[in-house]
Scaffold this motif. Structure first.
Motif, mmCIF file in Angstrom:
data_model
loop_
_atom_site.group_PDB
_atom_site.id
_atom_site.type_symbol
_atom_site.label_atom_id
_atom_site.label_comp_id
_atom_site.label_asym_id
_atom_site.label_seq_id
_atom_site.Cartn_x
_atom_site.Cartn_y
_atom_site.Cartn_z
ATOM 1 N N UNK A 60 0.056 15.547 -7.892
ATOM 2 C CA UNK A 60 0.484 16.949 -8.013
ATOM 3 C C UNK A 60 0.802 17.271 -9.469
ATOM 4 N N UNK A 91 1.124 9.583 -5.290
ATOM 5 C CA UNK A 91 0.729 10.861 -4.713
ATOM 6 C C UNK A 91 1.463 12.019 -5.389
ATOM 7 N N UNK A 92 2.686 11.757 -5.848
ATOM 8 C CA UNK A 92 3.379 12.829 -6.578
ATOM 9 C C UNK A 92 2.788 12.978 -7.969
ATOM 10 N N UNK A 110 1.038 16.767 0.014
ATOM 11 C CA UNK A 110 0.892 15.353 -0.347
ATOM 12 C C UNK A 110 1.882 14.492 0.439
ATOM 13 N N UNK A 111 3.058 15.050 0.725
ATOM 14 C CA UNK A 111 4.002 14.268 1.536
ATOM 15 C C UNK A 111 3.391 13.998 2.913
ATOM 16 N N UNK A 128 -2.361 17.716 -11.336
ATOM 17 C CA UNK A 128 -2.968 19.010 -11.022
ATOM 18 C C UNK A 128 -2.264 20.137 -11.779
ATOM 19 N N UNK A 173 0.208 13.909 3.688
ATOM 20 C CA UNK A 173 -0.907 12.961 3.670
ATOM 21 C C UNK A 173 -0.394 11.549 3.369
ATOM 22 N N UNK A 174 0.771 11.481 2.764
ATOM 23 C CA UNK A 174 1.384 10.166 2.566
ATOM 24 C C UNK A 174 1.757 9.553 3.920
ATOM 25 N N UNK A 178 -7.620 9.573 5.137
ATOM 26 C CA UNK A 178 -6.320 9.401 4.493
ATOM 27 C C UNK A 178 -6.309 9.997 3.087
ATOM 28 N N UNK A 215 -5.687 21.049 -2.721
ATOM 29 C CA UNK A 215 -4.376 21.043 -3.375
ATOM 30 C C UNK A 215 -4.479 21.682 -4.758
ATOM 31 N N UNK A 258 1.866 22.457 -2.150
ATOM 32 C CA UNK A 258 1.076 21.270 -2.491
ATOM 33 C C UNK A 258 1.911 20.006 -2.293
ATOM 34 N N UNK A 259 3.193 20.094 -2.621
ATOM 35 C CA UNK A 259 4.043 18.908 -2.450
ATOM 36 C C UNK A 259 4.196 18.573 -0.968
ATOM 37 N N UNK A 262 1.496 4.055 -2.906
ATOM 38 C CA UNK A 262 1.008 5.385 -2.553
ATOM 39 C C UNK A 262 2.105 6.427 -2.769
ATOM 40 N N UNK A 319 -1.219 8.132 5.762
ATOM 41 C CA UNK A 319 -1.830 6.885 5.308
ATOM 42 C C UNK A 319 -1.492 5.741 6.252
ATOM 43 N N UNK A 320 -0.264 5.778 6.770
ATOM 44 C CA UNK A 320 0.177 4.637 7.568
ATOM 45 C C UNK A 320 -0.665 4.468 8.823
ATOM 46 N N UNK A 328 0.832 -1.200 0.000
ATOM 47 C CA UNK A 328 0.000 0.000 0.000
ATOM 48 C C UNK A 328 0.871 1.256 0.000
ATOM 49 N N UNK A 329 1.850 1.267 0.923
ATOM 50 C CA UNK A 329 2.644 2.481 1.073
ATOM 51 C C UNK A 329 3.533 2.735 -0.141
#
Lengths: 523, 500
Positions: free
Chosen positions: A179, A175-176, B432-433, A182, B435-436, B401, B416, B428-429, A171, B439-440, A167-168
């Protein structure tokens, strides 16, 4: 009813089925039956897509578009082309087989398992057909949840570690990408893939954006050195999970690279392409070497995936029509042969509850039919001409050899070719240790051979392997226009930077792939 | 800006009716509580529901919101107010429902919960509508005083008393900061109305230091209420000590109210906040997201974990506010302001849904489990014992998450998106970092629920109201994850009424 929404039906039928199973499948039989029914129906629907597909057209077909968000700037847009089509077919083809394979193996929380399998299928199909970047991203991320649940609930000893790691890792990459999406969205003014394609971005921006996209895809492929989640996920996942993972999920990475990263940011490829190629060659050889020393059959197959997928990336970044066609073909072939290998490992694991090579030996005496099927798939995996593995690898190596983009292309091709040799080595050596020689363990003496249920899910794959190997031309013909369409603008843009590519791109485009499409002729 | 002409009295009455209903209902509840016997408390619940529904109806079916100032410029009567009033009333309604399922089984809660809940909601409504420094303070204090008591209101619970006292003391400091800041701003502008301040800003004369110091001190108070690092220290203890349904109320209602007031305030003092204070706010937002998410990783208690998560979410929300504030500078498209303001409004609704859902489940399971109720490990095997409840919690956590297709993903997407649109890609970066990382720890709860067998026998609470409400919230979260367009449009249009 199906009318112009056939693709939507293919994508969302499994979703509907999953909800139906959650609502009604309190009894395991009902859940399994319903899941099977839905999966078979979905395959049938995807055959309708195949029938309606016009192989001569390289563009998007069966397009469906509806405004979704932001006043239509973000839309529900799906379509298939020569690249997506076969991956969709591969997904729906493996769907029922996977369900059949875990008919007995999964006895706990059957309803949830079946629902997750179907949810996963819907998300994978959606990813392959999405033509809107946000829609693509939503499908892409949605795959994570059911897959990690399948690993984490029904997996082996270290299943939780494997599920969380899977998962990680995924992810981190995606996730990048969000961005990056966007950023492009505000440049292009819309999320439509076609508008993204029309963007004229400065080179510096392309480099960053390509890096963000490529990271997401490279983790999914997985490209060396981002592959460490794969052996864990594969080994811990239940058979059904491994088959989907190897068969379809890994192709998401290479598909994304081919569909999005390369056409969207072609200029970045001159910088990153060679690096990707080097990493994939390292992956090919490294994966093969590590597979060589694995004591566990499943782990061996998992590492062989790292090696095989390295070929796909190599062919893709070679930016030659042969390389790309070979890459796509290899995705399909790998989906079938490695999927079959995981199924076969599952068969023996269900009987003996071990996968260690040293626990076997001489199995050919106890299970002769199983041994023959295993041999067949092994040969397909190592690329025996006449079976599916050969065509892809051959095209990829040809494409790499001729690549104008990659520096030292010939050296790379030669190095990659050693991977083929190593592949034959570790697969056949494993086969020898498991199946030949005397029956060393008493427990293995009374093992039953393949049951009718096992035949039922193995046979279609075996037929597929043979068919792809003998008659690759119909597939390659249908991919051809789409590949040309994809490569055209990319090579045009790159010729500004690199003159030699013109030669490789323009003149020979379209002829080479077909020349070698029939391996028997090439021989 | 000359004060917008007061509407006629009858029109004002219609627009003020929701406030009157809530205030009157609160008084009524106090009386009813005093007069009724302790054994008949479900009447209080029904009365509370009636009051809140009445206010909802008055808000929904009352006169259409206009850009008018109510009570001589004390309250704003725009759609913005209506949007938040509906949110607060909905949150209160759900909180009352969660609470009543606990009251049936545990006697250690004080009966004046319901009137206090209603008064706190009144405070939130005033806070979100305030267009004058005085009403701003009035709303904040009405809300805070009621919430201080709600936090401490568990008979015989040391933890709750400690939490209440801590919140009260630190909250008093925050109020002092606010008052001092308001004093400075008043001294600079010569009036307490937002209109006066806006006038002063347009002239931009006088001693800017006075204004900047005043705004800075007021920002401290806001940062305390929305729990931004480094003004967040109270959050884990208070969230942990309070009863779960109160925590859920605080995490959603109090935070949303503070953000509502902050947004209005930002829109007012855009140039100064966007210029002078912007860099500091940006640093704080990034630090908030990273620190809160890292600390949340180490939590064993689910309430503490969600407390840190709520701090982190304040950070994401601040990103939206920062994008809005950036419009105070030159060279940005005119659409960035409404887009970012709308994104924050959307985020607040999505965030309220998922937090209420999560705290609803915690409330539901809590009371029968004893002291160790809040440990994450206690959730092992929940998916087997109560599949629907576990699924609801899983949806809420995945939404927190920010994983599609949930409302939380769409909320982050819009925020974002606004940040990128404002040209703040590095922010924004960071987002996202952060929110990454998050997640855990969200995933950990899901892993425990679904993938680990239950240990020793655990008695989960069961209550159909709460189960139904959380299930509904989960469905709503999924719905907003797939069709967020309607709410997003509403949020943006609503914010435009504020921006004018």
């Amino acid at each position: 009813m199906l009318g112009s929404h056939i693709l939507s039906w293919v994508v969302f039928l499994p979703l509907v089925g999953a909800v139906a199973i959650l609502l009604t499948g309190r009894r395991a039989v009902v859940a399994r039956g319903l899941a099977m029914l839905v999966a078979v129906a979905d395959f049938a629907l995807s055959l309708v897509v195949l029938a309606r597909f016009d192989g001569a057209d390289g563009g998007d077909q069966l397009v469906e578009r509806a405004a979704w968000l932001a006043g239509g700037k973000i839309s529900y847009a799906i379509a298939v082309d020569g690249i997506s089509l076969f991956l969709v077919l591969l997904t729906t083809f493996l769907g029922p087989l996977v369900i059949l394979s875990c008919w007995r193996a999964i006895a706990d929380r059957v309803r949830e398992c079946m629902a997750f399998l179907l949810l996963l299928q819907a998300a994978m199909l959606g990813t392959f057909v999405a033509r809107d970047m946000l829609l693509f991203y939503v499908f892409w991320e949605s795959m994570l949840i059911p897959m990690s649940f399948i690993i984490g609930i029904w997996g082996g000893e270290r299943r939780i570690y494997a599920a969380v790691k899977f998962f990680l890792f995924t992810m981190v990459g995606s996730i990048f990408m969000l961005v990056a999406i966007l950023y492009c969205y505000f440049q292009a003014g819309s999320m439509a893939f076609s508008d993204f394609l029309a963007l004229q971005l400065p080179r510096a921006a392309q480099l960053w954006l390509f890096a963000a996209f490529a990271l997401a895809f490279a983790i999914k492929v997985p490209l060396f050195p981002l592959h460490t989640w794969l052996p864990d996920a594969h080994v811990e996942a239940p058979t059904a999970g491994s088959v989907i993972l190897a068969g379809v999920l890994l192709k998401m990475g290479t598909y994304g690279l081919l569909r999005f990263a390369i056409p969207l940011f072609p200029q970045a490829l001159t910088t990153f392409g060679p690096w990707l190629a080097v990493l994939s060659v390292i992956g090919i050889i490294y994966g093969a070497l590590v597979a060589l020393v694995q004591p566990d059959v499943k782990k061996l197959v998992a590492y062989s995936s790292v090696s095989h997928l390295g070929f796909v990336v190599l062919g893709t970044v070679s930016l030659t029509p042969e390389g790309i066609a070979g890459g796509i073909f290899q995705m399909l072939a790998h989906g079938l042969s490695t999927g079959a290998l995981f199924l076969l490992v599952g068969v023996i694991y269900e009987r003996r509850h071990t996968r260690l090579i040293e626990d076997f030996g001489g199995l050919a005496h106890a299970m002769p039919l199983y041994a023959s099927v295993f041999m067949f798939v092994t040969l397909a995996s190592v690329g025996l001409p006449g079976l599916c593995g050969f065509v892809g690898e051959f095209l990829i190596l040809t494409g790499t050899f001729r690549s104008a983009l990659l520096p030292h292309a010939r050296l790379l091709a030669v190095l990659a070719a050693t991977g083929v040799v190593l592949g034959a080595f570790y697969m056949l050596w494993m086969y020898q240790r498991v199946f030949f020689g005397p029956l060393r363990h008493e427990k293995n003496r009374g093992l039953a051979d393949l049951t009718p249920r096992e035949w039922a899910y193995l046979l279609p794959i075996l037929v597929g392997i043979l068919w792809l190997g003998v008659r690759p031309a119909p597939l390659l013909e249908r991919m051809q226009p789409a590949i040309e369409r994809l490569l055209g603008p990319v090579t045009r843009e790159l010729t500004v930077d690199r003159a030699p590519l013109q030669q490789a791109g323009g003149a020979r485009l379209g002829t080479v792939a077909l020349q070698v499409s029939d391996p028997l002729e090439v021989e | 800006m000359p004060a917008v002409a007061d509407a006629s009295l009858t029109a004002q009455f219609g627009a003020l009716l929701p406030y009157l209903v809530v205030a009157g209902g609160g008084v009524l509840l106090l009386l009813a509580d005093a007069l009724s016997r302790a054994s008949r408390r479900d009447h209080l619940y029904l009365l509370t529901v009636a009051v809140l529904l009445g206010a909802l109806a008055a808000q929904l079916f009352g006169p259409a919101p206009e850009r008018t100032a109510l009570l001589r410029g004390m309250l704003g009567g725009e759609a913005y107010t209506q949007y938040f009033n509906l949110l607060f009333l909905g949150i209160a309604l759900l909180t009352a429902t969660f609470a009543t399922s606990v009251f049936e089984r545990a006697a250690r809660y004080r009966t004046d919960f319901y009137p206090l809940l209603v008064f706190a909601t009144l405070g939130m409504m005033i806070l979100a509508a305030a267009t004058d420094l005085l009403t701003l303070f009035l709303g904040l204090e009405t809300m805070s005083l009621a919430v201080y008591v709600l936090v401490g209101g568990q008979r015989g619970s040391l933890r709750a008393s400690e939490a209440g006292l801590k919140y009260l003391l630190l909250g008093a400091f925050a109020s002092a900061f606010l008052l001092f800041g308001m004093g400075l701003v008043y001294g600079w502008a010569g009036g307490t109305g937002y209109a006066d301040i806006a006038d002063g800003l347009r002239g931009a004369g006088g001693n800017l230091l006075l204004l900047r110091a005043g705004l800075g001190l007021m920002l401290v108070a806001f940062a305390f209420k929305i729990a931004i690092v480094p003004f967040h220290m109270w959050t884990p203890d208070v969230y942990d000590g309070a009863a779960s349904f109160v925590t859920g109320y605080m995490a959603t209602g109090v935070k949303a109210a503070a953000f509502a007031a902050l947004l209005r305030f930002c829109q007012l003092a855009l140039p100064e906040l966007g210029g002078f204070w912007w860099p500091l706010l940006a640093v704080l937002a990034v630090v908030t997201m990273i620190v809160a998410n890292l600390v949340a990783l180490a939590q064993d208690g689910i309430k503490r974990m969600l407390a840190w998560s709520s701090v982190a979410h304040a950070g994401y929300l601040m990103l939206g506010v920062l994008a809005l504030l950036a419009t105070g500078r030159q060279g940005l498209a005119a659409t960035v302001g409404p887009a970012s303001g709308g994104a924050v409004l959307f985020y607040l609704v999505a965030y309220s849904l998922m937090n209420l859902g999560a705290f609803g489940v915690i409330t539901l399971l809590g009371p029968d489990r004893g002291e160790e109720a809040d440990r994450i490990s206690g959730y092992a095997g929940l998916a087997r014992r109560q599949p629907l409840v576990a699924a609801s919690l899983a949806v809420c956590l995945l939404s927190l998450a920010g994983i599609p297709p949930t409302a939380g993903f769409m909320a982050k997407f819009y925020v974002f998106g606004a940040v990128v649109k404002a040209g703040l890609v590095p922010l924004a970066i960071w987002g996202v970092v952060a929110s990454l990382i998050s997640v855990y720890y969200y995933l950990r709860v899901i892993v425990v629920m679904y993938m680990q067998p239950a240990g020793e026998s655990i008695h989960d609470g069961r209550s159909w109201e709460t189960a139904f409400a959380t299930g509904l919230l989960a469905l709503l979260i999924l719905f907003l994850g797939v069709w967020p367009g309607g709410l997003q449009r509403l949020a943006e249009v609503t914010f435009r009424t504020l921006a004018g």
